[in-house]
Each structure stands twice: as C-alpha cells, then as structure tokens.
Scaffold this active site. Structure first.
Site: not given
Length: 332
Positions: A37-38, A104-106, A109
C-alpha cells in the site's frame, strides 16, 4: 500448516495487470495475496495504484484466495479509522478471506502529502494506538477513543468484517519484532536481507512478546516475503530489480526522509549484482527454490509470499505453481 502466497508487485504493474495476476495465482494453487500500500513507487519507472480500491476489485473477481495489504501504514496519511473501514469492506466483499498487515511506514509514502515524518519510536507508538482503535471499531460498537494521537466520538462501523481479521505487524529486524507478538496476531517480514540466525532471533522476539501478552505463539502466522526468480537468466533479473526495486534493498530508505521515487532510485544505485544475487533466489531448477524456502520453514516461518520482478508474471505463476508449490505444500 504452511500457507503459500504471492506478492503482487503494485510498484511495477498497472492495477488491471495485477488483477489478472491475482486470478491466475488463485488458479495455480497460491493461497494468499500480499499487496503493498504505497503512495509512491520505489522508482520513477514504477506504478503506485490505490491498493484498497484494487483489493476490492480482487475480492470481487476471486473465490478462495486470501487478500491483504503487506503492509499498510495506518498512521500519518491515513486515519486508522479509515483503515478499519477499508479492511472491513474488503472482508465483507471477500467473505472473510482477508488479513491486515500494518507497519510504521516509509517517508516515501507519508512525507510528500503530510509534511510529517516522526522518529521511529513515535511512529511505533502511533501504530500501536492505531491497532487498538482499529480493533475497537471492528466490534461494531460506538467508539469514544481518547488516545495520544487519535480520538473518536461515537464512531461506528456499520459495514463490519465477515469474521475476525488477523493483524500482522511488520518487522525488518529482531529488535522490533517483540511488538508483533505482543500487539499483533502475527508477524510479517521480508526475507533475504538477514542471515537465517537473525530471522530465528526475530521469531524468538515474537515468541517473547506473545508470551508476555498471553498469546499462543504456536498458532500465530509468521509470514515472510521472499524474492524469487524462476529462471537462469541472471542478467535479466538484475536489470529488472535495478529498474523497479533497488531502492527497497537499502535499509536507509526505511529510516531516512527519502520521499520521492527519484531519491529512492538514487539511494538504490549502490545495489549491484552481488546484492541482488544474495537477496533473490535465482534459479530455473525447482529443487533450488525448494531448498531455499526450506531454510525459512526450518527457522519457523509458516506463511510465504513469493515475489518475482519478471515482466511476464503469468508465466512465472503458472510454472512456479506447477513445479515448486506442490512440493512445498507437502512440507506443511
């Protein structure tokens, strides 16, 4: 029992192509799908569809295969209540065959559309709170939530999941894996970046977290994404990975404020043939793939998502499904 899945390359393919791949994966014995999911891809050459729209389409066009994000970041660009609603809708459409992977994402994004990129520890705290809110909303009750980061007032989901949705928490290193055991229903990670003893340490941390939370570690899914290429054409594999995926092979991407595909690609320029060969199982011999996966089975993983960067995914799915999957399923 082993679960054999397929990693959909949302950073490489159009959503219409991905939908065809999902249908073919189901027909060829794959039992689960993991889609990123980006908002941005790893490279300017790539794609980045809205995965939740795609998951709804895939749910409507498939019958048995499990579907979920691997993974979504339920903080910053999203309010976790929206992720709760999205996952519940996919579950309803798919008849309950879904899971929710969170991380925790990047910055790639999150930062471009929020101007926010908190330190890792704060993002961890936000993710934990997000998981708590998501679970509260899935009860179908009206939720008054008073957290440090999120608040709701009489919030209620009126379209509920078909059944209980397991939450897999992402970890890329052993020291963060405790959270998957303590707060999650399972772990999801990426293979090929650490040595097997490090993955064993990771699972040990998951066990420690599960024990502290009173969860049954043995029943928890332990999922790993594995880069594989069913070919002997190493040069073609290296070219494809450099074009679409090199940025994801450098740990700095997950730590630093690298927030455009061009920055990601620049970060990935140091990735060479040796790194790719170390991270990817490249072979046209099915026995080599079976041996590769067996190392992770022996380490304790139970769920596998095979990720190929080949241009012809249909060919990969049909041949891998015929030559490799039957032997793996016998191991489970």
């Amino acid at each position: 029992m082993l679960k054999i899945g397929y990693k959909i390359g949302a950073e490489q393919f159009l959503p219409s192509e991905m939908l065809e791949q999902a249908i073919v994966a189901e027909k060829n014995g794959f039992e689960s799908i993991d889609v990123s999911d980006h908002f941005h891809p790893w490279s300017e050459e790539g794609q980045a569809c809205f995965s939740w729209s795609w998951l709804g389409a895939a749910a409507a066009r498939t019958e048995t295969i499990e579907l979920g994000p691997g993974v979504t970041c339920p903080i910053l660009r999203y309010n976790p209540a929206i992720i709760a609603q999205a996952a519940a809708t996919v579950s309803s459409l798919a008849g309950g065959r879904t899971y929710l992977g969170v991380g925790t994402g990047e910055a790639l994004n999150e930062y471009p559309i929020t101007f926010e990129w908190p330190a890792f520890r704060e993002r961890q705290a936000m993710m934990i709170e997000a998981v708590q809110l998501i679970r509260s909303l899935w009860t179908g009750e009206k939720v008054d939530f008073q957290g440090c980061y999120y608040r709701t007032k009489q919030a209620k989901l009126y379209t509920l999941p078909k059944n209980e949705i397991p939450i897999y928490i992402s970890s890329l290193v052993p020291k963060s894996a405790y959270l998957a055991g303590y707060y999650g229903d399972g772990l999801i990670t990426v293979g090929g970046s650490l040595e097997i003893p490090e993955y064993e340490r990771m699972l040990s941390e998951v066990r420690r977290g599960a024990t502290d939370a009173g969860r049954d570690f043995e029943k928890m899914p332990k999922a790993v994404e594995l880069f594989v290429e069913y070919t002997d054409d190493t040069e073609k594999v290296v070219e494809s990975f450099k074009k679409y995926w090199a940025g994801a092979m450098i740990p700095a991407l997950f730590l630093n404020k690298i927030y455009t595909p061009a920055m990601s690609a620049q970060n990935g320029k140091v990735v060479g043939r040796d790194t790719i060969q170390k991270s990817v199982c490249i072979s046209g011999d099915p026995e080599k793939h079976i041996e590769y996966v067996k190392k992770y089975i022996d380490a304790g993983f139970t769920h596998f998502y095979f990720h190929s960067a080949a241009g012809d995914q249909i060919d990969f799915l049909e041949r891998y499904g015929k030559d490799v999957l039957p032997a793996l399923k016998k191991m489970g």
